[in-house]
Design a protein around this motif. Sequence first.
Motif, short mmCIF file in Angstrom:
data_model
loop_
_atom_site.label_atom_id
_atom_site.label_comp_id
_atom_site.label_asym_id
_atom_site.label_seq_id
_atom_site.Cartn_x
_atom_site.Cartn_y
_atom_site.Cartn_z
N LYS A 69 0.28 -5.64 7.84
CA LYS A 69 -0.53 -6.80 7.46
C LYS A 69 -1.73 -6.87 8.39
O LYS A 69 -1.57 -6.79 9.62
N ASN A 70 -2.92 -7.05 7.80
CA ASN A 70 -4.16 -7.05 8.56
C ASN A 70 -4.34 -8.42 9.22
O ASN A 70 -5.13 -9.25 8.76
N ASP A 79 0.16 -6.69 3.29
CA ASP A 79 -0.87 -5.91 2.61
C ASP A 79 -0.33 -4.57 2.09
O ASP A 79 -0.74 -4.10 1.02
N TYR A 80 0.54 -3.96 2.85
CA TYR A 80 1.08 -2.66 2.47
C TYR A 80 2.60 -2.69 2.61
O TYR A 80 3.12 -3.30 3.55
N TRP A 81 3.25 -1.97 1.70
CA TRP A 81 4.71 -1.93 1.66
C TRP A 81 5.22 -0.50 1.58
O TRP A 81 4.62 0.33 0.89
N TYR A 94 -3.66 -4.10 12.69
CA TYR A 94 -2.58 -4.48 11.80
C TYR A 94 -1.32 -4.84 12.58
O TYR A 94 -0.92 -4.13 13.49
N VAL A 131 6.44 -3.10 6.39
CA VAL A 131 5.18 -3.65 5.89
C VAL A 131 4.12 -3.59 6.97
O VAL A 131 4.42 -3.52 8.16
N ALA A 165 3.60 5.08 9.67
CA ALA A 165 2.45 4.68 8.88
C ALA A 165 1.36 5.74 8.95
O ALA A 165 1.14 6.34 10.00
N GLN A 200 -5.13 7.21 1.48
CA GLN A 200 -4.13 6.33 0.90
C GLN A 200 -3.10 5.97 1.95
O GLN A 200 -2.57 6.82 2.65
N VAL A 201 -2.83 4.68 2.06
CA VAL A 201 -1.89 4.19 3.06
C VAL A 201 -0.47 4.50 2.62
O VAL A 201 -0.10 4.28 1.47
N GLN A 202 0.29 5.01 3.56
CA GLN A 202 1.71 5.26 3.31
C GLN A 202 2.54 4.70 4.44
O GLN A 202 2.22 4.88 5.61
N ARG A 226 -4.63 5.36 7.47
CA ARG A 226 -5.73 4.56 8.01
C ARG A 226 -5.41 4.24 9.45
O ARG A 226 -4.34 4.56 9.95
#
Length: 122
Positions: free
Chosen positions: A98-99, A110-112, A32, A96, A24, A1-3, A27
């Motif tokens: 972003k890929n 993509d992730y926050w 990114y 954040v 981060a 799980q991405v954090q 992954r």
Amino acid sequence: QVQLVESGGGLVETGGSLRLSCAASGRTFSNYAMGWFRQAPDKEREFVAAINWSGGSTCADSVKGRFTISRVNAKNTVYLQMNSLKPEDTAVYYCVAKNTPFIYAWKTADYWGQGTQVNVSS
């Protein structure tokens, strides 16, 4: 799980400085870009800055010359150095990821992270 976990927010006087950090995990972020958004009370979320894997970066006109984004790839960490802070910089700042290798004024990511509060007193 991405954090994405932000730190470094707080209260500072006008003209002061803060350094935000974002760690981060979960992954590999080699493809990114990472960046920062902010949202002030009763205002829309806005892009602040972004940096890609190779170090190319950009930032919003409102913070240009005052904020600097950087990253340490080996640590999956991104930083936002904020100098000459103004009351209008008061906001929750979100890290954040972003890929994409492309950096520009993103509308989303993509992730926050959960956000860190920055308050600049006048």
